[in-house]
Motif scaffolding. Structure first.
Motif, PDB file in Angstrom:
ATOM      1  N   ASP A  84       0.118   7.853   7.662  1.00  0.00           N
ATOM      2  CA  ASP A  84       1.141   7.182   8.473  1.00  0.00           C
ATOM      3  C   ASP A  84       0.506   6.315   9.551  1.00  0.00           C
ATOM      4  O   ASP A  84       0.999   5.220   9.856  1.00  0.00           O
ATOM      5  CB  ASP A  84       2.061   8.221   9.112  1.00  0.00           C
ATOM      6  CG  ASP A  84       2.926   8.934   8.082  1.00  0.00           C
ATOM      7  OD1 ASP A  84       2.987   8.449   6.938  1.00  0.00           O
ATOM      8  OD2 ASP A  84       3.528   9.971   8.421  1.00  0.00           O
ATOM      9  N   ALA A  85      -0.582   6.822  10.135  1.00  0.00           N
ATOM     10  CA  ALA A  85      -1.267   6.035  11.167  1.00  0.00           C
ATOM     11  C   ALA A  85      -1.810   4.733  10.591  1.00  0.00           C
ATOM     12  O   ALA A  85      -1.699   3.663  11.203  1.00  0.00           O
ATOM     13  CB  ALA A  85      -2.398   6.863  11.772  1.00  0.00           C
ATOM     14  N   ILE A  86      -2.380   4.790   9.396  1.00  0.00           N
ATOM     15  CA  ILE A  86      -2.930   3.589   8.762  1.00  0.00           C
ATOM     16  C   ILE A  86      -1.829   2.576   8.458  1.00  0.00           C
ATOM     17  O   ILE A  86      -1.977   1.373   8.702  1.00  0.00           O
ATOM     18  CB  ILE A  86      -3.697   3.965   7.487  1.00  0.00           C
ATOM     19  CG1 ILE A  86      -4.973   4.731   7.851  1.00  0.00           C
ATOM     20  CG2 ILE A  86      -4.049   2.728   6.660  1.00  0.00           C
ATOM     21  CD1 ILE A  86      -5.719   5.294   6.665  1.00  0.00           C
ATOM     22  N   HIS A  87      -0.719   3.054   7.939  1.00  0.00           N
ATOM     23  CA  HIS A  87       0.373   2.130   7.604  1.00  0.00           C
ATOM     24  C   HIS A  87       0.967   1.484   8.855  1.00  0.00           C
ATOM     25  O   HIS A  87       1.355   0.306   8.838  1.00  0.00           O
ATOM     26  CB  HIS A  87       1.453   2.868   6.821  1.00  0.00           C
ATOM     27  CG  HIS A  87       1.042   3.190   5.412  1.00  0.00           C
ATOM     28  ND1 HIS A  87       0.631   2.220   4.521  1.00  0.00           N
ATOM     29  CD2 HIS A  87       0.959   4.375   4.744  1.00  0.00           C
ATOM     30  CE1 HIS A  87       0.319   2.789   3.354  1.00  0.00           C
ATOM     31  NE2 HIS A  87       0.502   4.097   3.467  1.00  0.00           N
ATOM     32  N   GLN A  96      -9.733  -0.662   4.962  1.00  0.00           N
ATOM     33  CA  GLN A  96      -9.037  -1.897   4.624  1.00  0.00           C
ATOM     34  C   GLN A  96      -7.730  -1.601   3.901  1.00  0.00           C
ATOM     35  O   GLN A  96      -7.688  -0.847   2.941  1.00  0.00           O
ATOM     36  CB  GLN A  96      -9.915  -2.775   3.721  1.00  0.00           C
ATOM     37  CG  GLN A  96      -9.226  -4.078   3.317  1.00  0.00           C
ATOM     38  CD  GLN A  96     -10.125  -4.918   2.455  1.00  0.00           C
ATOM     39  OE1 GLN A  96     -11.310  -4.636   2.370  1.00  0.00           O
ATOM     40  NE2 GLN A  96      -9.581  -5.936   1.831  1.00  0.00           N
ATOM     41  N   VAL A  97      -6.639  -2.159   4.387  1.00  0.00           N
ATOM     42  CA  VAL A  97      -5.340  -2.051   3.749  1.00  0.00           C
ATOM     43  C   VAL A  97      -5.077  -3.373   3.056  1.00  0.00           C
ATOM     44  O   VAL A  97      -4.734  -4.366   3.678  1.00  0.00           O
ATOM     45  CB  VAL A  97      -4.242  -1.736   4.784  1.00  0.00           C
ATOM     46  CG1 VAL A  97      -2.908  -1.547   4.096  1.00  0.00           C
ATOM     47  CG2 VAL A  97      -4.601  -0.489   5.579  1.00  0.00           C
ATOM     48  N   ALA A 103      -9.436   3.341  15.879  1.00  0.00           N
ATOM     49  CA  ALA A 103      -8.018   3.006  16.045  1.00  0.00           C
ATOM     50  C   ALA A 103      -7.142   3.996  15.271  1.00  0.00           C
ATOM     51  O   ALA A 103      -6.087   4.425  15.753  1.00  0.00           O
ATOM     52  CB  ALA A 103      -7.759   1.579  15.570  1.00  0.00           C
ATOM     53  N   ILE A 104      -7.584   4.342  14.072  1.00  0.00           N
ATOM     54  CA  ILE A 104      -6.827   5.317  13.275  1.00  0.00           C
ATOM     55  C   ILE A 104      -6.757   6.649  14.010  1.00  0.00           C
ATOM     56  O   ILE A 104      -5.683   7.267  14.126  1.00  0.00           O
ATOM     57  CB  ILE A 104      -7.485   5.505  11.896  1.00  0.00           C
ATOM     58  CG1 ILE A 104      -7.450   4.195  11.106  1.00  0.00           C
ATOM     59  CG2 ILE A 104      -6.785   6.609  11.105  1.00  0.00           C
ATOM     60  CD1 ILE A 104      -8.233   4.236   9.803  1.00  0.00           C
ATOM     61  N   TYR A 143       0.747  -3.804  12.568  1.00  0.00           N
ATOM     62  CA  TYR A 143       0.444  -4.430  13.865  1.00  0.00           C
ATOM     63  C   TYR A 143      -1.009  -4.888  13.919  1.00  0.00           C
ATOM     64  O   TYR A 143      -1.680  -4.764  14.949  1.00  0.00           O
ATOM     65  CB  TYR A 143       0.738  -3.444  15.001  1.00  0.00           C
ATOM     66  CG  TYR A 143       2.207  -3.099  15.113  1.00  0.00           C
ATOM     67  CD1 TYR A 143       3.092  -3.956  15.765  1.00  0.00           C
ATOM     68  CD2 TYR A 143       2.705  -1.938  14.542  1.00  0.00           C
ATOM     69  CE1 TYR A 143       4.442  -3.646  15.854  1.00  0.00           C
ATOM     70  CE2 TYR A 143       4.048  -1.616  14.618  1.00  0.00           C
ATOM     71  CZ  TYR A 143       4.917  -2.482  15.274  1.00  0.00           C
ATOM     72  OH  TYR A 143       6.262  -2.171  15.354  1.00  0.00           O
ATOM     73  N   ASN A 144      -1.487  -5.426  12.807  1.00  0.00           N
ATOM     74  CA  ASN A 144      -2.809  -6.057  12.744  1.00  0.00           C
ATOM     75  C   ASN A 144      -3.953  -5.143  13.190  1.00  0.00           C
ATOM     76  O   ASN A 144      -4.953  -5.603  13.745  1.00  0.00           O
ATOM     77  CB  ASN A 144      -2.833  -7.340  13.576  1.00  0.00           C
ATOM     78  CG  ASN A 144      -1.870  -8.376  13.031  1.00  0.00           C
ATOM     79  OD1 ASN A 144      -1.764  -8.553  11.819  1.00  0.00           O
ATOM     80  ND2 ASN A 144      -1.139  -9.034  13.926  1.00  0.00           N
ATOM     81  N   GLY A 145      -3.802  -3.853  12.980  1.00  0.00           N
ATOM     82  CA  GLY A 145      -4.873  -2.923  13.286  1.00  0.00           C
ATOM     83  C   GLY A 145      -5.052  -2.623  14.747  1.00  0.00           C
ATOM     84  O   GLY A 145      -6.051  -2.013  15.136  1.00  0.00           O
ATOM     85  N   ASN A 146      -4.100  -3.007  15.603  1.00  0.00           N
ATOM     86  CA  ASN A 146      -4.220  -2.805  17.049  1.00  0.00           C
ATOM     87  C   ASN A 146      -3.549  -1.497  17.446  1.00  0.00           C
ATOM     88  O   ASN A 146      -2.320  -1.376  17.406  1.00  0.00           O
ATOM     89  CB  ASN A 146      -3.586  -3.979  17.800  1.00  0.00           C
ATOM     90  CG  ASN A 146      -3.931  -3.959  19.282  1.00  0.00           C
ATOM     91  OD1 ASN A 146      -3.763  -2.952  19.947  1.00  0.00           O
ATOM     92  ND2 ASN A 146      -4.399  -5.106  19.789  1.00  0.00           N
TER      93      ASN A 146
END
Length: 724
Positions: free
Chosen positions: A703-706, A677-678, A689-690, A711-714
């Motif tokens: 960087d991947a998480i940010h 969760q961010v 997804a990460i 983009y709403n986790g997509n």
């Protein structure tokens, strides 16, 4: 910068294991006559496994030196004796024979040129046919070395002539040997390499300067050994978990394909692949040994080898004399004694030992036992500001002329000294690197041990006239280590008394240390049932100290709660005595002009950046348990001293395989989910997804998480936007 609390006892254990594994200290469990194994050790006792690994590392080091020196024939002979499986791998055999061909030509004589032609016909050409697809082309290319001179830097085979090829083949063979013989470096050296690697990467990524850059740059070298490649049959192995691939790639700075190849070579074993990659990193062995010895002397693990004014004994390394022929020497002493060693007597404080015939010494051999690696220690006394919370930087703090040293128990000092091991250095390398046989070396080491035992006996006799001198380096260590030992045993009242006798102003400048020692005294009295004396300590010391420092009020209140639970072990639960002992050791040592070891500074800085790095990555370290990093951070600070000591990072990485990461506080909480969760955007990112973004875009986890947060986790949207 906040400091990360360190479990120094856990570090001591790692250091002792390292010193024993590398036979840097004298230890009765070691045998110098063991023969090196030719295959990986099977299930057996830990000591035999350790010994096997040690001898395997010696063999690898010698093979490496021979290859780097261009002595390919001698290296092949050693491989044939100790690791024949290397010569059965035609890929490696081809590279060895190609380098052998070049080295024969490099010598330049007609005889060596004929040998090079024979090498081509009988060894290199047959290997080229089935080594690997490109081998035959490489074989034809290396023939140009007959035509182009080794000094011609513009020739098509300039790279073949380059001596750099020696180091490449040496590194490759070493990598393969380590993996097959399970001859990995001791845990401590791998841990240190890993922490320094992360530290350097973190400082570079954050654009900050490292406070230990002068040490890390010299200790961890830039080059790595070439990676080992798997046999073709292993390419049919099933695909590896993407979690493992990304964890390995980012832990040791590999490309994704490099991580896959490493896992293939390790047959999918993540931790073996990780160890293989760590051991490919090169470090300065001599410097590491110096850092370890400095730390061991400071912590009282090994004897310093320095003369003590109290014992009137000179350092053996400085007083030993060599008589030729054979091996004869005498040790000068401060008092007059006569010792008959079977070869003669010396008075006026000399001990004469002759080993001419008994040890097999021969005339003309220059057996210089006086060098005895490790007997001369180089100590650093520069005063540097550290991140300690006690204020030790006072004017004239390093001037010890006005200090008064209380007389300590002679029996206690002698007992403490007798527990310490003697440093011997990497002397067993002589069995593999010089013309001296292992048997001769064993005898010389036995003689050194005999001298050491005599030194110990004389020290015990001299303890009867013990008188510590604050201006003597050895005695300074005895003072500091004595205070540390008393504190570790909970003898707070005695510590305060001795420190005050030594320097009445010490606790004026270090009130937090006095508060903690009085806490120990209070809790000890509570545990014994003497509540009235405990309250007197609280009223006379704890109360006034807390009144002058508001940060001490909370721990004072919680300390007093021990009165409500008189039947419990308040002292055992209330204070981490070893941590307090180390803090006191550092403060008193600095007061006497003894700076803390460089290794302690390295560990403080690297463990702090390890915490910060994995906060950025928003995950736990997959390898911290393997490298005992979790043990180094496992400092259980009770609440009653939490405010009085450095506040630990309660929001640091916690153990667990799945976690939720909150970016605002970079806190990881285990809840059994695979979601991250961010909180800044209230976006929940799926772990898959990460990993997908990390894989396709070759990005670090943070960087991947940010990007996913934007983009709403997509993951698909992120990838499309990047390539749009």
């Amino acid at each position: 910068m906040d400091t990360t609390p360190i479990n120094w006892e856990a570090l001591d254990a790692l250091i002792i294991d390292f010193a024993k594994s590398e036979k840097l200290v004298e230890d009765s469990s070691f045998t110098t006559s063991s023969s090196p194994p030719s295959s990986p050790p099977s299930s057996s006792s830990p000591s035999s496994i350790s010994s096997s690994s040690y001898h395997s590392r010696l063999i690898i080091r010698q093979i490496r030196r021979l290859l780097e020196a261009g002595d390919i024939d001698a290296a092949i002979d050693l491989l044939r004796s100790h690791a024949p499986f290397i010569l059965e791998d035609h890929r490696l055999l081809f590279r060895l024979q190609k380098q052998r061909f070049i080295e024969l030509l490099r010598r330049g004589t007609t005889e060596d040129r004929d040998c090079a032609i024979n090498c081509l016909r009988n060894a290199l050409a047959p290997c080229a046919l089935d080594a690997y697809p490109e081998a035959y082309e490489e074989f034809k290319h290396v023939l140009l070395a007959f035509i182009y001179d080794k000094e011609d830097q513009t020739s098509p085979v300039a790279s073949e002539w380059s001596e750099r090829r020696r180091f490449d083949i040496a590194g490759l063979i070493s990598t393969v040997l380590r993996a097959h013989l399970h001859a990995y470096d001791p845990v401590f050296s791998m841990t240190l390499i890993y922490l320094i690697s992360i530290h350097k990467g973190f400082c570079f990524r954050q654009g900050i300067s490292s406070p230990i850059s002068d040490l890390t740059q010299r200790l961890l070298l830039e080059e790595r050994d070439p990676p080992a490649t798997s046999q073709e049959s292993l390419y049919e192995a099933p695909p590896f978990d993407e979690v493992d691939i990304q964890a390995l790639a980012h832990a040791v700075e590999l490309t994704r394909q490099g991580a896959v190849d490493s896992l293939r070579f390790a047959k999918g074993d993540l931790f073996q692949a990780f160890q293989n990659e760590l051991c490919r990193m090169r470090f300065d062995v001599t410097m590491l040994d110096e850092l370890v010895r400095e730390y061991c002397v400071y912590r009282g693990i090994v004897d310093s080898g320095l003369p003590s004014s109290s014992a009137g004994i000179q350092s053996p390394s400085k007083s030993m004399k060599v008589d030729q022929p054979g091996i004869g020497f005498c040790l000068s002493r401060g008092s007059s004694h006569e010792v008959d060693s079977g070869a003669g007597k010396h008075s006026d404080g000399e001990i004469s030992i002759s080993t001419n015939d008994n040890l097999g010494g021969s005339p003309g051999k220059n057996s210089e036992l006086t060098s005895m690696q490790g007997m001369d220690v180089e100590l650093r006394y520069a005063c540097e500001s550290t991140n300690n919370h006690e204020d030790c930087s006072t004017s004239g703090s390093h001037q010890s002329d006005n200090l008064r040293i209380p007389q300590r128990s002679k029996a206690n000092v002698t007992a403490e000294r007798s527990k310490r091991k003697r440093w011997r250095g990497r002397q067993d390398d002589i069995c593999f690197t010089t013309g001296v046989s292992c048997n001769e070396t064993s005898k010389e080491l036995g003689t050194t041990a005999m001298v050491s035992n005599m030194c110990s006996s004389r020290e015990q006799q001299a303890s009867e006239c013990l008188s510590l001198d604050v201006n003597n380096v050895e005695d300074k260590y005895e003072i500091v280590l004595g205070m540390k030992e008393l504190t570790s045993k909970g003898m707070a009242a005695e510590v305060v008394e001795e420190v005050n006798a030594m320097d009445p102003n010490f606790f004026v400048q270090n009130p937090t240390l006095l508060f903690q020692l009085k806490q120990v005294e209070f809790l000890k009295l509570v545990t014994s049932g003497d509540h009235s004396s405990a309250l007197r300590v609280a009223c006379s010391h704890l109360g006034p100290l807390a009144a002058s420092d508001q940060a001490l009020l909370k721990p004072l209140k919680e300390t007093l709660l021990a009165l409500l639970q008189p039947n419990e072990d308040a002292l055992g639960k209330g204070l981490p005595l070893h941590a307090l002992a180390t803090s006191l050791q550092v403060a008193i040592g600095r007061r006497l002009g003894i700076d803390e070891p460089q290794l302690m500074k390295i560990m403080r800085a690297t463990l702090h950046t390890h915490n910060e790095w994995f906060k950025l990555q928003m995950c736990k370290d997959h390898f911290e348990n393997l490298l005992k990093i979790d043990s180094l951070k496992d400092v259980t600070t009770p609440s009653l001293v939490a405010a009085a000591t450095s506040k630990s990072n309660a929001d640091s990485c916690s153990n667990g395989s799945s976690q939720v990461t909150v970016s605002s506080s970079t806190r990881m909480v285990e809840d059994g989910s695979s979601l991250t969760q961010v909180s800044s955007r209230d976006v929940v990112c799926d772990e898959n997804a990460i990993l997908k973004v990390m894989e396709f875009l070759a990005l670090p986890r943070a960087d991947a998480i940010h990007l996913l947060a934007q983009y709403n986790g997509n993951a698909e949207t992120v990838i499309q936007q990047i390539f749009a």
